[in-house]
Scaffold this motif. Structure first.
Motif, short mmCIF file in Angstrom:
data_model
loop_
_atom_site.label_atom_id
_atom_site.label_comp_id
_atom_site.label_asym_id
_atom_site.label_seq_id
_atom_site.Cartn_x
_atom_site.Cartn_y
_atom_site.Cartn_z
N ILE A 313 18.29 -30.75 -14.48
CA ILE A 313 18.09 -29.58 -13.62
C ILE A 313 18.59 -28.33 -14.34
O ILE A 313 19.78 -28.23 -14.68
N ASP A 314 17.69 -27.40 -14.60
CA ASP A 314 18.04 -26.13 -15.24
C ASP A 314 17.75 -24.98 -14.28
O ASP A 314 16.59 -24.79 -13.87
N ILE A 315 18.78 -24.22 -13.94
CA ILE A 315 18.63 -23.09 -13.01
C ILE A 315 18.58 -21.80 -13.81
O ILE A 315 19.52 -21.47 -14.54
N THR A 316 17.48 -21.08 -13.69
CA THR A 316 17.33 -19.79 -14.38
C THR A 316 17.26 -18.68 -13.35
O THR A 316 17.27 -18.91 -12.14
N GLU A 317 17.16 -17.44 -13.83
CA GLU A 317 17.08 -16.30 -12.92
C GLU A 317 15.79 -16.31 -12.12
O GLU A 317 15.77 -15.96 -10.94
N ALA A 318 14.68 -16.74 -12.74
CA ALA A 318 13.37 -16.66 -12.09
C ALA A 318 13.00 -17.93 -11.32
O ALA A 318 12.34 -17.85 -10.29
N LEU A 319 13.40 -19.08 -11.83
CA LEU A 319 12.98 -20.34 -11.21
C LEU A 319 13.93 -21.47 -11.59
O LEU A 319 14.81 -21.30 -12.43
N VAL A 320 13.70 -22.62 -10.98
CA VAL A 320 14.47 -23.82 -11.29
C VAL A 320 13.51 -24.84 -11.90
O VAL A 320 12.45 -25.14 -11.32
N ALA A 321 13.85 -25.36 -13.07
CA ALA A 321 13.02 -26.36 -13.74
C ALA A 321 13.71 -27.72 -13.66
O ALA A 321 14.89 -27.84 -13.99
N ILE A 322 12.96 -28.72 -13.21
CA ILE A 322 13.48 -30.08 -13.12
C ILE A 322 12.61 -31.00 -13.97
O ILE A 322 11.40 -31.09 -13.76
N ASP A 323 13.24 -31.65 -14.92
CA ASP A 323 12.51 -32.51 -15.86
C ASP A 323 12.87 -33.96 -15.58
O ASP A 323 14.05 -34.31 -15.47
N VAL A 324 11.85 -34.82 -15.48
CA VAL A 324 12.06 -36.25 -15.24
C VAL A 324 11.87 -37.00 -16.55
O VAL A 324 10.87 -36.82 -17.24
N ASN A 325 12.84 -37.86 -16.92
CA ASN A 325 12.80 -38.60 -18.17
C ASN A 325 13.03 -40.09 -17.94
O ASN A 325 13.75 -40.48 -17.02
N THR A 326 12.47 -40.92 -18.81
CA THR A 326 12.64 -42.37 -18.68
C THR A 326 14.04 -42.80 -19.08
O THR A 326 14.53 -43.83 -18.61
N GLY A 327 14.70 -42.03 -19.96
CA GLY A 327 16.06 -42.37 -20.36
C GLY A 327 16.15 -43.74 -20.99
O GLY A 327 15.43 -44.06 -21.94
N ARG A 328 17.01 -44.60 -20.42
CA ARG A 328 17.22 -45.95 -20.97
C ARG A 328 16.21 -46.95 -20.44
O ARG A 328 16.17 -48.10 -20.89
N TYR A 329 15.39 -46.55 -19.47
CA TYR A 329 14.45 -47.50 -18.86
C TYR A 329 13.19 -47.61 -19.72
O TYR A 329 12.54 -46.60 -20.01
N VAL A 330 12.83 -48.81 -20.13
CA VAL A 330 11.67 -49.02 -20.99
C VAL A 330 10.53 -49.71 -20.29
O VAL A 330 9.46 -49.93 -20.86
N GLY A 331 10.70 -50.10 -19.04
CA GLY A 331 9.63 -50.73 -18.28
C GLY A 331 9.42 -52.19 -18.62
O GLY A 331 10.09 -52.76 -19.48
N LYS A 332 8.46 -52.81 -17.89
CA LYS A 332 8.19 -54.23 -18.07
C LYS A 332 6.73 -54.52 -18.43
O LYS A 332 6.44 -55.42 -19.19
N ARG A 333 5.80 -53.76 -17.84
CA ARG A 333 4.39 -54.08 -18.03
C ARG A 333 3.70 -53.08 -18.97
O ARG A 333 3.38 -53.39 -20.11
N ASN A 334 3.44 -51.88 -18.45
CA ASN A 334 2.74 -50.88 -19.25
C ASN A 334 3.27 -49.49 -18.93
O ASN A 334 4.10 -49.30 -18.03
N LEU A 335 2.77 -48.50 -19.67
CA LEU A 335 3.27 -47.14 -19.54
C LEU A 335 3.02 -46.57 -18.15
O LEU A 335 3.88 -45.88 -17.59
N ASP A 336 1.84 -46.84 -17.57
CA ASP A 336 1.52 -46.30 -16.25
C ASP A 336 2.50 -46.80 -15.19
O ASP A 336 2.97 -46.02 -14.34
N ASP A 337 2.81 -48.09 -15.22
CA ASP A 337 3.75 -48.65 -14.25
C ASP A 337 5.15 -48.08 -14.44
O ASP A 337 5.88 -47.80 -13.48
N THR A 338 5.54 -47.91 -15.71
CA THR A 338 6.85 -47.35 -16.01
C THR A 338 6.96 -45.92 -15.49
O THR A 338 7.95 -45.55 -14.84
N ALA A 339 5.94 -45.11 -15.76
CA ALA A 339 5.94 -43.71 -15.31
C ALA A 339 5.99 -43.62 -13.79
O ALA A 339 6.75 -42.81 -13.24
N LEU A 340 5.19 -44.44 -13.11
CA LEU A 340 5.15 -44.39 -11.64
C LEU A 340 6.50 -44.79 -11.05
O LEU A 340 6.99 -44.14 -10.12
N LYS A 341 7.10 -45.84 -11.58
CA LYS A 341 8.38 -46.29 -11.06
C LYS A 341 9.47 -45.22 -11.20
O LYS A 341 10.20 -44.92 -10.25
N ILE A 342 9.57 -44.63 -12.39
CA ILE A 342 10.58 -43.61 -12.62
C ILE A 342 10.30 -42.38 -11.76
O ILE A 342 11.22 -41.79 -11.15
#
Length: 508
Positions: A313-342
């Motif tokens: 979470i980055d708070i700036t003067e004009a807006l707030v930006a929130i970035d979602v990252n997989t971090g340590r989670y690598v998933g089990k099946r495929n990229l789409d399932d991993t992205a949806l779960k996170i």
């Protein structure tokens, strides 16, 4: 689990935490030296009219002039009757501008230079607290919240809170208010009015009308600029705006505040008296309920998710930006399932953090890219559902082609990061540190904790802190140190350590 309201009171500040199912979802703080101004009514003077911005600046006696937009300027020629549903906003900052599209026959296009002139005296109410470098936002459409009703003396209108869903009850309440209200006055029926008798509503209405008469009388005598009416302090505001709605239990750790709350409740909400508790157990209130841990997370930039992913979470003067990252989670099946779960896990955390941190304004959320339209729809539906409990108004747009969600959230006060922090001198303002006042109060809580745990073991408490914190403890916060010494019958010795980081301290 029940919804609970926790109120922690010290000589320096009062902190309020709203908990849902054992989790802190909203946090409020008011320091004795920084009393809030939202809801206050001032007699001010217009110091500048800006036709190019259709706004004016009004001197109300604060450090910075208040900002008054053209649609917030009341004119006697604009008194009107609105036969539209109430917008459900029951707080002291009723949003009249949100109703304007539903009002027929009112000329909102009248320019501000035809409504105000420089030097003119005007009665205004603060609707938004000063934010960052900006002054307070004001309106001349006054609203006075009571226990069951909100009085709008400048607008002839009857509205019912949308939280009252039973249509029969809505009609009953509307009929009562229309029958008993004075001509020319407007009222919004609050959620707490559900099931209340006519005499209860009439008593609340009489109280508010009398309060308005006193404000008008004081306005005639008051100088310019001057404070005409001060809203309740944070403790009683929390009882009025939070406890009387959906909260099942209120716990406060101050006997003095406990008595004040009971007196207030006996007047407006007698049925809730049995739900108020005085905290007298060992240990500190916020420690016992895990609130301090959540508040520590609330000032951090990175928030970890259970799966191993994280949001930033980055708070700036004009807006707030929130970035979602997989971090340590690598998933089990495929990229789409991993992205949806996170992303789905992040949705719940984002909605929670927005409320806890009181983040408002424009918010951009960068979810992990999803190739399937069905996955994007699931995430969008999930975030809409997660924000339903949010008392602040939100507006969400669908996920864009760039994979971004754009949204806005109503902002009436400073977010928790800015409240508890100040620009960091170590990084030339690029980041934030906790303010020295916040660290001093943390030291006080640490001393209390040490004294509670080792009550009879030591006659002295040794505190090692950064020199700037030591100076504050010796000077402005000296009374706080003395109060603790008197309470625990121990000598508190404060040592200055130049090698300490400003946020670092040790208590032994």
């Amino acid at each position: 689990m029940a919804n609970e309201l926790m109120i922690n009171v010290t000589p320096q500040e009062t902190r309020v935490a709203l908990m849902e199912n054992g989790v802190v979802v909203e946090f409020y703080i008011e320091r004795k030296s920084e009393r809030g101004v939202v809801g206050n009514i001032y007699k001010g003077r217009v110091i500048k009219v800006l036709p190019g911005m259709q706004a004016a600046f009004v001197d109300i006696g604060l450090h910075k002039a208040a900002f008054l937009y053209v649609t917030d300027v009341f004119d006697n020629s604009e008194r009107f009757k609105m036969m539209v549903e109430g917008d459900g906003n029951e707080s002291s900052d009723v949003d009249f501008r949100s109703m304007r599209e539903d009002i027929a026959g009112l000329d909102w296009s009248l320019p501000i230079q035809d409504k105000l002139r420089e030097g003119q005296e005007i009665l205004v109410q603060v609707s938004k607290a000063p934010l960052g470098t900006k002054g307070a936002r004001a309106t001349s459409y006054i609203s006075l919240p009571g226990g069951h009703l909100v009085l709008m003396p400048t607008v002839d209108h009857v509205g019912i809170s949308r939280r009252i869903e039973n249509e029969k009850e809505r009609k009953r309440l509307r009929s009562i208010i229309q029958e008993i209200k004075p001509e020319g006055y407007g009222f919004i029926v609050r959620t707490a009015s559900e099931g209340r008798r006519k005499d209860k509503l009439q008593a609340d209405m009489k109280f508010l009308v009398q309060l308005w008469d006193k404000i008008q009388e004081k306005k005639g005598r008051g100088s310019v600029p001057s404070l005409i009416h001060q809203d309740l302090d944070i403790t009683l505001r929390a009882v009025r705006d939070l406890f009387a709605k959906d909260v099942d239990r209120l716990v406060v750790d101050s006997k003095e505040e406990y008595d004040r709350i009971l007196n207030f409740i006996e007047t407006f909400y007698p049925r809730l008296k049995s739900s108020v508790e005085l905290y007298e157990k060992e240990g500190l209130l916020f420690d016992s309920f895990g609130i301090e841990i959540e508040l520590a997370r609330a000032v951090g930039r990175k928030v970890w998710l259970k799966s191993g992913g994280h949001i930033v979470i980055d708070i700036t003067e004009a807006l707030v930006a929130i970035d979602v990252n997989t971090g340590r989670y690598v998933g089990k099946r495929n990229l789409d399932d991993t992205a949806l779960k996170i992303n789905l896990e992040a949705v719940k955390e984002i909605a929670y953090q927005l409320r806890l941190r009181n983040i408002g304004g424009i918010i951009i959320i960068d979810f992990i890219d999803m190739t399937k339209a069905s996955a994007r729809e699931k995430v969008f539906s999930a975030i809409k559902a997660a924000l339903k409990k949010d008392r602040c108004k939100t507006n969400i747009l669908r996920i864009s082609e760039l994979g971004l969600v754009q949204m806005t959230r109503q902002r009436t006060r400073e977010n928790i990061v800015r409240t508890l922090s100040e620009p960091c001198p170590y990084c030339e303002g690029k980041g934030f540190l906790k303010s020295r006042t916040t660290i001093c109060y943390e030291v006080f809580r640490g001393i209390r904790r040490e004294c509670e745990e080792n009550f009879n073991e030591n006659e002295k408490v040794l505190v090692n802190v950064h020199p700037d914190i030591a100076s504050l403890l010796f000077d402005e916060e000296r009374l706080g140190v003395e109060d603790l010494e008197n309470k625990y019958k121990k000598k508190i010795i404060v040592n200055s350590n130049p090698g300490f980081h400003e946020e670092q301290y040790e208590i032994a």
